[in-house]
Motif scaffolding. Structure first.
Motif, short mmCIF file in Angstrom:
data_model
loop_
_atom_site.label_atom_id
_atom_site.label_comp_id
_atom_site.label_asym_id
_atom_site.label_seq_id
_atom_site.Cartn_x
_atom_site.Cartn_y
_atom_site.Cartn_z
N THR A 52 9.52 4.59 -64.52
CA THR A 52 9.47 4.94 -63.11
C THR A 52 8.33 4.14 -62.50
O THR A 52 7.18 4.29 -62.91
CB THR A 52 9.24 6.44 -62.90
N ILE A 53 8.64 3.30 -61.52
CA ILE A 53 7.69 2.31 -61.01
C ILE A 53 7.47 2.53 -59.52
O ILE A 53 8.44 2.60 -58.75
CB ILE A 53 8.22 0.88 -61.26
N ARG A 54 6.24 2.64 -59.12
CA ARG A 54 5.94 2.84 -57.71
C ARG A 54 6.11 1.54 -56.94
O ARG A 54 5.78 0.45 -57.44
CB ARG A 54 4.52 3.36 -57.53
N VAL A 55 6.64 1.65 -55.72
CA VAL A 55 6.73 0.52 -54.80
C VAL A 55 5.75 0.76 -53.66
O VAL A 55 5.77 1.82 -53.03
CB VAL A 55 8.16 0.35 -54.23
N ARG A 56 4.87 -0.21 -53.44
CA ARG A 56 3.89 -0.11 -52.35
C ARG A 56 3.86 -1.44 -51.62
O ARG A 56 3.78 -2.51 -52.24
CB ARG A 56 2.50 0.23 -52.91
N ASP A 57 3.94 -1.39 -50.29
CA ASP A 57 3.94 -2.61 -49.46
C ASP A 57 5.03 -3.57 -49.90
O ASP A 57 4.84 -4.80 -49.94
CB ASP A 57 2.58 -3.30 -49.51
N GLY A 58 6.18 -3.00 -50.29
CA GLY A 58 7.33 -3.82 -50.64
C GLY A 58 7.25 -4.52 -51.98
O GLY A 58 8.00 -5.48 -52.22
N ALA A 59 6.37 -4.06 -52.86
CA ALA A 59 6.23 -4.71 -54.18
C ALA A 59 6.07 -3.64 -55.26
O ALA A 59 5.53 -2.55 -55.02
CB ALA A 59 5.04 -5.65 -54.19
N ALA A 60 6.54 -3.95 -56.45
CA ALA A 60 6.40 -3.04 -57.60
C ALA A 60 4.95 -3.06 -58.08
O ALA A 60 4.37 -4.12 -58.30
CB ALA A 60 7.34 -3.47 -58.72
N VAL A 61 4.38 -1.87 -58.26
CA VAL A 61 2.98 -1.73 -58.65
C VAL A 61 2.87 -1.70 -60.17
O VAL A 61 3.60 -0.98 -60.85
CB VAL A 61 2.39 -0.44 -58.05
#
Length: 268
Positions: A32-41
């Motif tokens: 499970t990968i967070r997306v922040r500002d349109g990018a994978a964190v």
């Protein structure tokens, strides 16, 4: 628009073979990968953990990390996700009936995304009584598709009016919650259960461990009764526990807010 085995598909068009071992046996892994500002964190860390888990299970890589990173970016763009979640799922693929895996499996790889994040804010916790984490199993250190112990504990939490459950290991010591690693402040120092106690080697856990200067050591129930603050960490958030069983824990919120600001996450 999910991506399945090399093909971007329309919403609702992805189909898994009924003989896929991920469906029939839970034979696979996920991230499970967070997306922040349109990018994978922290995508590189997630892919590294996926590779480690695949090695434990003996599932060969169908796509290399560079290809998976491109697909993650493509799914984020196709879904228009500025803030949200990616789920990367890998199963061993189709196999004959029976437990023994095929000699030359062809893994199933699915990447799907969604905008928005789960609810944030303080968490009410109970200690699960009906199930536990098996720290002796190698599966306690990988993100296996078989999450049934966590499902049972989460159901118990709901039945007892809580948001999540602390899961103990087979020795009766603290491991983690159903969806998060756990940090406890005891006598002014932060401590967290070691991976050997049944805690998943979380991506956010590693980051918070360093930033808090926390110590890894076994935690007993009696330790939790002495803590004045509990933090729950996973790839999507850092949250404070506002209540553990019948005890209120107001001190955790300030620590959670400080860490979120350091990491550029929304304050909880």
């Amino acid at each position: 628009m999910p991506w399945l085995n090399g093909e971007m598909l329309a919403a609702g068009a992805a189909r898994i073979d009924p003989a896929d071992r991920g469906f029939t046996l839970g034979d696979g892994l996920f991230e499970t990968i967070r997306v922040r500002d349109g990018a994978a964190v922290w995508l590189d860390r997630h892919l590294a953990r996926l590779a480690e888990g695949s090695a434990v299970l003996g599932i060969p890589a169908r796509f290399d990390d560079a290809a998976l990173a491109k697909v993650c970016a493509a799914v984020i763009a196709a879904e228009g996700i500025e803030a949200g979640v990616l789920r990367l799922t890998v199963s061993r693929g189709v196999g004959p009936r029976g437990v023994l895996p095929p000699v030359a499996p062809s893994p199933t790889v699915l990447i799907a995304g969604a905008a928005g994040l789960p609810p944030q804010g303080p968490v009410a916790l109970i200690v699960a009584r009906g199930t536990c984490r098996n720290q002796a199993s190698p599966l306690s250190r990988v993100k296996s598709l078989n999450y049934l112990d966590a499902v049972l504990a989460r159901r118990e939490a709901a039945e007892r009016g809580a948001d999540d459950a602390v899961m103990l290991n087979t020795a009766g010591r603290v491991a983690e919650t159903t969806i998060a690693n756990l940090f406890a402040r005891i006598d002014g120092a932060w401590v967290t259960p070691p991976v050997a106690e049944g805690a998943l080697p979380g991506i956010m856990r590693a980051e918070v461990l360093a930033r808090l200067g926390a110590v890894e050591r076994p935690l007993a129930i009696a330790d939790l009764q002495r803590t004045d603050a509990l933090l729950l960490t996973n790839a999507l958030s850092i949250r404070a526990a506002g209540r553990l069983e019948d005890r209120t824990l107001p001190a955790g919120a300030e620590a959670a807010i400080g860490l979120c600001r350091q990491l550029g996450l929304p304050a909880v």
